[in-house]
Structure formats: C-alpha cells, structure tokens
Enzyme design. Structure first.
Site, PDB file in Angstrom:
ATOM      1  N   GLU A 100       8.178   4.229 -13.106  1.00 39.26           N
ATOM      2  CA  GLU A 100       7.223   4.184 -11.951  1.00 39.26           C
ATOM      3  C   GLU A 100       7.885   4.654 -10.460  1.00 39.26           C
ATOM      4  O   GLU A 100       8.992   4.141 -10.371  1.00 39.26           O
ATOM      5  CB  GLU A 100       6.365   2.773 -12.083  1.00 39.26           C
ATOM      6  CG  GLU A 100       7.458   1.607 -11.733  1.00 39.26           C
ATOM      7  CD  GLU A 100       6.564   0.580 -10.675  1.00 39.26           C
ATOM      8  OE1 GLU A 100       5.917   0.863  -9.885  1.00 39.26           O
ATOM      9  OE2 GLU A 100       6.629  -0.683 -11.435  1.00 39.26           O
ATOM     10  N   LYS A 135       5.939 -10.585 -11.403  1.00 44.01           N
ATOM     11  CA  LYS A 135       6.324 -10.887 -10.114  1.00 44.01           C
ATOM     12  C   LYS A 135       6.109 -12.491  -9.996  1.00 44.01           C
ATOM     13  O   LYS A 135       4.850 -12.881 -10.315  1.00 44.01           O
ATOM     14  CB  LYS A 135       5.818 -10.111  -9.169  1.00 44.01           C
ATOM     15  CG  LYS A 135       6.663  -8.731  -9.248  1.00 44.01           C
ATOM     16  CD  LYS A 135       5.880  -7.607  -8.159  1.00 44.01           C
ATOM     17  CE  LYS A 135       4.674  -7.147  -8.492  1.00 44.01           C
ATOM     18  NZ  LYS A 135       4.843  -6.135  -9.399  1.00 44.01           N
TER      19      LYS A 135
END
Ligand code: PSU
Ligand code: MN
Length: 308
Positions: free
Chosen positions: A28, A162
């Site tokens: 990404e 995250k």
C-alpha cells in the site's frame, strides 16, 4: 477512439510475473504518504520493494497518479507519492472520484486490497490495518478496511491493527464480518507496535506453506469472497516499550480529542503524535513490523505460486 487505461495499470515487471505465475506482493502507499515522516518515507518505500525482491517475489506498490491507478510504481511515481504535496488519502470509496478528476493519491488498505484483487494479486503486506476507533460509540469511526476485506479475496499480512484503535472491538467486527484471522507463530493477536495486544487468536500457523494451504481451502470452499488476515507480530526485541506506548498513546488520544480531529485525519495524526512523543521509537517499531510483514508476504506469495 479514446481507450481508457486498464485498472490498475500494471508495471511491466508485475504483468510478466502474473503471466508466468511468479510470486507478487501488493504494497500500500498510504503508509508511505501519510503514515511515515518525510524524507524517510521514500527510502522506506524503496526498501520495502527491495525486501520483496530479496525474497524472490515482485513488488506491486499501488497508488493513483494523475487519475490513473497503478500496481507497480516506477521511481518517478513513487517519488510523487512520497513527496506529499497534493497527495490525497484514498480509501476504496475515493477511487472513482480520484480517477474521474485526475487526482493523485495514496491508497489505504481498503483501496489497495480492492485494486490488488482486481489485478489478480492474492497477497498484500502492510503495517497495521485500520479498525474500530476507541470512541466508536460517539463517532461511529470504523475504518472502511474491515468491510472491504469482508468481500475481497486477498491475503493480508499485517501486525494486527493499529494499537491506537479499540483492538477487542475490531476483532469482534472481523468475526461478525466473517474475515479469517490466523496468527503467524503466535497465539496472541499482535499489537502493531507491540508483539502482543493481549487478545487471543483462534488459529496459529508456523510456515508460509500452511498459509497457502488455508488460502487454497478458502477457494475450495467457495462462498463469500472474504479476505484472510495473517497476523504477524513484530519481534519482541524490536517492539516499543509497552509502558511508554500506553502513556504516550493516552496523551495522543487526549490531544486528538482536544483538537477536534475527525475522519481521515485521525489515524495520521495519532501515528505522527506517537513518533514525536516517543522520540522516534514508535517509528522504529512500526518499520520493524512492516519489514517483517513484507518479507513474510513474499514468502507466502512464493508458497502460493508453488501451488498453482
Ligand atoms: N499501517 C501503518 N501506517 C498507516 C496505515 C496502516 O503502519 O498509515 C494506514 C493504512 O493505509 C490503513 C489506514 O488502511 O492507515 C487506515 O486509515 P483510516 O483509519 O482512516 O481508515
Ligand atoms: Mn476512520
């Protein structure tokens, strides 16, 4: 007659690898444009591609440049994405307006997974996924990554989600959405900057060939085209100090709230705050996690190609 470019446009190297059924790993670009500080980000983008090659696979970094989606960026396009100015953050839903208006943007996990699967890529490596934010009850902020992965057949190697997120809530959502999660060499779901989030995973594998076998079983079963998450923890020696992590994260969340930051800006703000408040230690842990995921992604792509 005017012909539109293919979506995404494949680099020569990626096209050839796909034609020959050689291993390819999608990468990404949001992590490069919006997740890491400049100018380190460009060096990291180049380093991650080199890591994929060192493991015998071909890297396909995905981004949109001047309204064209690419899988496999040349040097000039990678530099554009890392340069920052005017580079938007594109989730899956932003792809149509970006293509139609000629925008330039980095793709998040949702947009990258979508474009990668469209190009026939099966393995994608990143840092940590987006997920359910801690103030979900007030904000309804849940990353579009989750819903997109519920309907995209791709294997995503990540260090969990995250740790700025609500990890148990994110795991619940993944369960509800039917997204498979397997721990790689661990019985604990990783904590992005930390080797463990403390949450359990239901399945554990130890070799790339085992991951490829799970992928093959997904295909044999048919059914909804959902993703497979391979949760690969950062090495204990390279993780962020857990006490420092917890303390600084609390400050970051407070600051984000006080400044009224919302929407797409939340994740880059929190990541940037942590880098500054830990004197760069969170960045090193983040990079260690991403490097490990990219190398593992290349080995999984190799095992997958060997089965084809
Ligand atoms: N992992 C990182 N750094 C990042 C991201 C992931 O190590 O910057 C990005 C990914 O692109 C992910 C996005 O899809 O953050 C999630 O953003 P949001 O919470 O706005 O959906
Ligand atoms: Mn969000």
């Amino acid at each position: 007659m005017h012909t539109s470019p293919e979506i995404p446009v494949l680099s020569e190297e990626v096209r050839e690898a796909l034609d020959r059924r050689r291993p390819v790993v999608a990468l990404e670009s949001t992590i490069i444009a919006h997740g890491l500080p400049r100018p380190r980000n460009l060096a990291v983008g180049t380093e991650l591609e080199a890591l994929v090659r060192a493991e015998g696979a071909v890297p396909a970094t995905i981004a949109v440049v001047d309204g064209v989606a690419y899988a496999g960026l040349d040097k000039a396009r990678l530099e554009r994405i890392a340069g920052g100015e005017g580079v938007r953050k594109l989730g899956h839903r932003d792809l149509a307006p970006a293509l139609a208006t000629g925008a330039t943007g980095a793709t998040t996990v949702s947009a990258t997974a979508f474009l990668a699967a469209r190009a026939g890529l099966r393995v994608f490596a990143t840092g940590g996924l987006g997920g359910v934010h801690r103030e979900y009850a007030q904000t309804q902020d849940e990353s579009a990554d989750l819903a997109l992965l519920a309907r995209t057949r791709i294997t995503v190697v990540c260090a969990g989600v995250k740790s700025i997120l609500d990890v148990p809530a994110t795991l619940q959502r993944l369960e509800t959405l039917g997204v498979g999660v397997i721990g790689y060499g661990t019985e604990r779901f990783p904590g992005f900057y930390l080797a463990s989030s403390g949450e359990p995973v239901d399945w554990t594998v130890h070799h790339p060939a085992e991951v490829a076998a799970v992928m093959a079983a997904q295909d044999a079963l048919g059914g909804p085209e959902s993703a497979l998450l391979v949760a690969n923890p950062v090495a204990q020696a390279q993780q962020l100090d857990p006490d420092l992590h917890d303390r600084v994260l609390a400050e970051a969340l407070e600051e984000c709230h006080a400044r009224g930051i919302t929407g797409q800006a939340v994740t880059p703000f929190l990541l940037g705050f942590l880098v500054r408040a830990t004197g760069g230690a969170s960045l090193e842990a983040n990079l260690a996690a991403v490097r490990g995921n990219v190398a593992l992604g290349a080995r999984i792509a190799g095992a997958w190609a060997a089965r084809q």
